[in-house]
Design an enzyme around this catalytic site. Structure first.
Site, PDB file in Angstrom:
ATOM      1  CB  SER A 171      58.120  70.950  58.138  1.00 37.82           C
ATOM      2  OG  SER A 171      57.915  72.169  57.490  1.00 37.82           O
ATOM      3  CG  ASP A 173      50.307  71.813  56.255  1.00 39.58           C
ATOM      4  OD1 ASP A 173      50.553  73.031  56.364  1.00 39.58           O
ATOM      5  OD2 ASP A 173      51.168  70.932  56.404  1.00 39.58           O
ATOM      6  CE1 TYR A 233      62.171  71.401  59.921  1.00 39.19           C
ATOM      7  CE2 TYR A 233      64.038  72.901  60.029  1.00 39.19           C
ATOM      8  CZ  TYR A 233      62.719  72.660  59.726  1.00 39.19           C
ATOM      9  OH  TYR A 233      61.942  73.672  59.225  1.00 39.19           O
ATOM     10  CG  HIS A 267      53.133  72.724  59.044  1.00 39.57           C
ATOM     11  ND1 HIS A 267      53.416  72.038  57.881  1.00 39.57           N
ATOM     12  CD2 HIS A 267      54.345  73.036  59.597  1.00 39.57           C
ATOM     13  CE1 HIS A 267      54.722  71.945  57.726  1.00 39.57           C
ATOM     14  NE2 HIS A 267      55.310  72.539  58.751  1.00 39.57           N
TER      15      HIS A 267
END
Length: 704
Positions: free
Chosen positions: A556, A639, A476, A674
């Site tokens: 993301s 989203d 991430y 999302h």
């Protein structure tokens, strides 16, 4: 090579800061045109037809369903003797909210979101009980949208009051001490047809009085001079102060303000704010305790004007201080718990005067208890190396709950006597596998600049570590969010099939405090990609895997990570999965809440930031004729956090640029956003498709 659907390429070029930038797929930003809808349909048809031909899809889906089918319980939250918690019996699309008058009592269903839609796409997104436990405010989101509707339910009667709150994007509300109403944050209603696209600015705090329509809600605080401030408000336990947290977008540095509710009331605030225009007038009733936005400040609790604050001011890994609000200068602070080598992640004030402090030690949890003088009382015994959440409760609570999970252990809930330190198992999930059959190890490796970076490797016993194995590397690296050991049914099935699951703790995350985070933002964002690439290189160098057996994934900001790394090093990976990614770094700030990410990425409107963003923006760094790894892009058509056109445009550009036989596909889920609130059935179907795609791309032969 696949016969991809035709994606019209325009000759659209715009000049930004003296640089000509091509954007041939700008038209895909218009989500509701017939051409875009047709494009989505054809892409989904291609992806589904490709996956349908692969032999293990149904077998993987069935095993995912078996592993997913266990009872999941949320951490109980107590208010005046009533306990509130969520539970899912296994395959229910949405968690059900329950309440009990005692822990030995029979659970009563308070809200079942599964009854609110046929397809399970209405989700309970947050809830807040009043202090007396008589009423509960709860938020619902539909089809994966971040937009929420909040309602108030009479707990004992089990029915809603008439009013509802619209246009909120928040996870909780702050009840007043009397339970007469609550404070909440919302945006103005967006233009019709722009609900999922237009940027949301000027968040405001309102007070809603129970039993009245939203049109009567009282404006408490707003800042027309700061359109990019996120605002939230809640009341201290003594009912004395309204605490206002202000942040510039998603920046972790924040302002902390307060209103003395003994001197003002919502009605007074409303009258005073009726014709406010200047920022000075807006703040007239508000004391800006910390307004420099130079550090993170979080109120733990208070004794009158003494505020107990968790902050990283002059302590990058966090400390706890006592601040007299009458003399708030930093030189007057009293340090209660000083900074140490581990990062303070969360603090609770329980049992009258005990601070429960949750630390991150090399990306996994440890918990210590101190008194308000900073004297250590005890450590909380944990079941092993993993992740802890919870320890919530009101100040006088003498018991609390925490949840513990690891890569192979679903969330087990423990009940803690804060006075004695004793804890015992309260809920243990019964699962269709043996957690003891899995191994987790933590190793450290050097990134490009020599920085030591940790990563976890998890795999099933019997996996031959002397031979390269199919490996899924996940990361991430952003927004000060740490990646810690957590259970995922999807990842466990990967390990059951013989794959190694690797989680890298990249810079930009919150594992090691403020500096670790800052070293992965703005002009230093490339450090995050270098850390991830170095993780892949280390895994190959040490013999854990090879390029053709290595897949990477992330969602993301992690989708950006995958997109940047595959465009920078297409030779390094055998397959890629980019989920709901931020992939056009020159236009992310123009849609929904994308402007809030400028704190991490920098602003495309600033020349220096623009040129840095252009160096790694995945959409703009695809090379014509390059043989890119097999890539699956996933997004949802609703989203409204990361605008789905990011994924649409990148998929179209990737299919146009790539050469070779590796498939480059996009999977677009309808009535999904999302990720939050996604129905269980949808999660299982999506997970099956991800593993089916990656197994085929890596030519993996699953165990068992």
């Amino acid at each position: 090579m696949l016969n991809y659907p035709v994606s019209r390429r325009d000759n659209f070029v715009e000049t930004l800061h003296g640089t000509d930038v091509a954007d041939p797929y700008r038209w895909l930003e218009d989500l509701d045109t017939d051409e875009t809808r047709c494009w989505v349909e054809r892409q989904n048809q291609l992806t589904d037809s490709y996956l349908a031909k692969l032999p293990l899809r149904e077998q993987i889906r069935e095993r995912l369903e078996e592993v997913w089918n266990y009872t999941r319980m949320g951490i109980p939250e107590e208010r005046s003797g009533r306990y509130f918690f969520t539970r899912n019996d296994g395959l229910q699309n949405q968690n059900i909210l329950y309440w009990m008058d005692s822990l030995d009592g029979k659970p009563n269903v308070l809200l079942d979101p599964n009854e609110l839609s046929v397809d399970g796409t209405v989700a309970l997104i947050g809830y807040s009980p009043s202090d007396d436990g008589q009423f509960l405010a709860y938020g619902l989101a539909t089809a994966g949208s971040d937009w929420q509707e909040w309602h108030i339910r009479d707990v004992k009667a089990g029915r809603d009051l008439d009013e509802q709150i619209e246009w909120a994007k928040t996870w909780s509300v702050g009840w007043d001490r009397e339970g007469e109403g609550f404070y909440y944050s919302r945006f103005d209603k967006p233009p019709k047809g722009e609900e999922y696209k237009s940027a949301n600015f000027f968040q405001k705090i309102y007070y809603h009085r129970k039993g009245t329509p939203q049109s009567d809600d009282i404006l408490i605080y707003h800042r027309p001079d700061h359109r990019d401030w996120y605002l939230s408000g809640y009341v201290t336990e003594d009912g004395r102060y309204l605490i206002i947290r202000a942040s510039e977008g998603t920046s972790r540095e924040n302002g902390l303000f307060y209103q003395d509710l003994h001197q003002t009331s919502p009605d007074v605030a409303n009258a005073d704010s009726a014709n406010r225009e200047s920022s000075d007038a807006v703040g007239a009733l508000t004391i800006e305790l910390f307004n420099q936005f130079d550090a993170a400040y979080s109120l733990v609790g208070n004794d009158g004007p003494t505020f107990y604050i968790h902050t990283n001011h002059s302590a990058p890994r966090g400390r706890i201080v006592a601040v007299d609000i009458n003399t708030p200068q930093s030189e007057a602070w009293r340090t209660i718990v000083p900074e140490c080598s581990d990062t303070i992640e969360q603090v609770s004030l329980l049992n009258g005067s005990q601070l429960v402090v949750r630390y991150l030690h090399n990306a996994h949890s440890r918990v210590e208890i101190y008194d308000l003088n900073g004297q250590a009382i005890r450590s909380v015994d944990l079941p092993g190396i993993g992740t802890v959440s919870g320890f919530h409760g009101q100040r006088e609570c003498r018991e609390t709950f925490f949840q513990f999970s690891s890569f192979s252990q679903p969330g087990a809930i423990y009940r803690v006597n804060v006075e004695t330190g004793e804890n015992h198992l309260f809920h243990q999930p019964e699962v269709d596998f043996d957690p003891g059959e899995f191994i987790t190890e933590q190793i450290f490796y050097k990134s490009k600049d020599g920085t030591q970076v940790p990563m976890f490797l998890s795999y099933k016993r019997g996996t031959d570590r002397n031979q390269p194995q199919p490996t899924f590397l996940y990361g991430y690296g952003g927004f000060n969010i740490p990646l810690t050991p957590n259970f995922s049914a999807r990842n466990l099935v990967w390990m059951e099939m013989g794959g190694i699951f690797v989680q890298a703790n990249l810079r930009g995350g919150g594992e090691y405090g403020k500096q670790w985070y800052k070293d992965g933002t703005k002009e230093q964002k490339q450090n995050v990609f270098d850390d991830f690439i170095a993780a892949a290189e280390h895994l190959i160098r040490c013999g854990a895997t090879t390029t053709d057996k290595l897949a990477i994934g992330g969602g993301s900001n992690g989708g950006l990570l995958v997109g940047a790394c595959m465009t920078q090093r297409p030779d390094l990976f055998g397959a890629c999965w980019a989920a709901v990614g931020v992939l056009d770094m020159l236009r992310f700030h123009l849609f929904t809440v994308g402007w809030g990410w400028i704190s991490d990425y920098g602003s495309p409107d600033e020349p220096s930031d623009f040129h840095n963003l252009l160096t790694y923006s995945p959409y703009h760094n695809l090379t014509q004729g390059m043989a890119y790894p097999a890539t699956l892009i996933t997004t949802g058509d609703h989203d409204d956090r990361v605008f789905p056109a990011h994924s649409f445009k990148f998929a179209a550009a990737l299919q146009h640029a790539t050469r070779g036989d590796a498939p480059n596909l996009i999977r677009i889920t309808t009535r999904a956003g999302h990720g939050a609130g996604k129905p269980t059935s949808m999660l299982i179907e999506e997970s099956a498709d991800i593993w089916t795609f990656l197994i085929d791309a890596l030519k993996m032969e699953p165990m068992g």
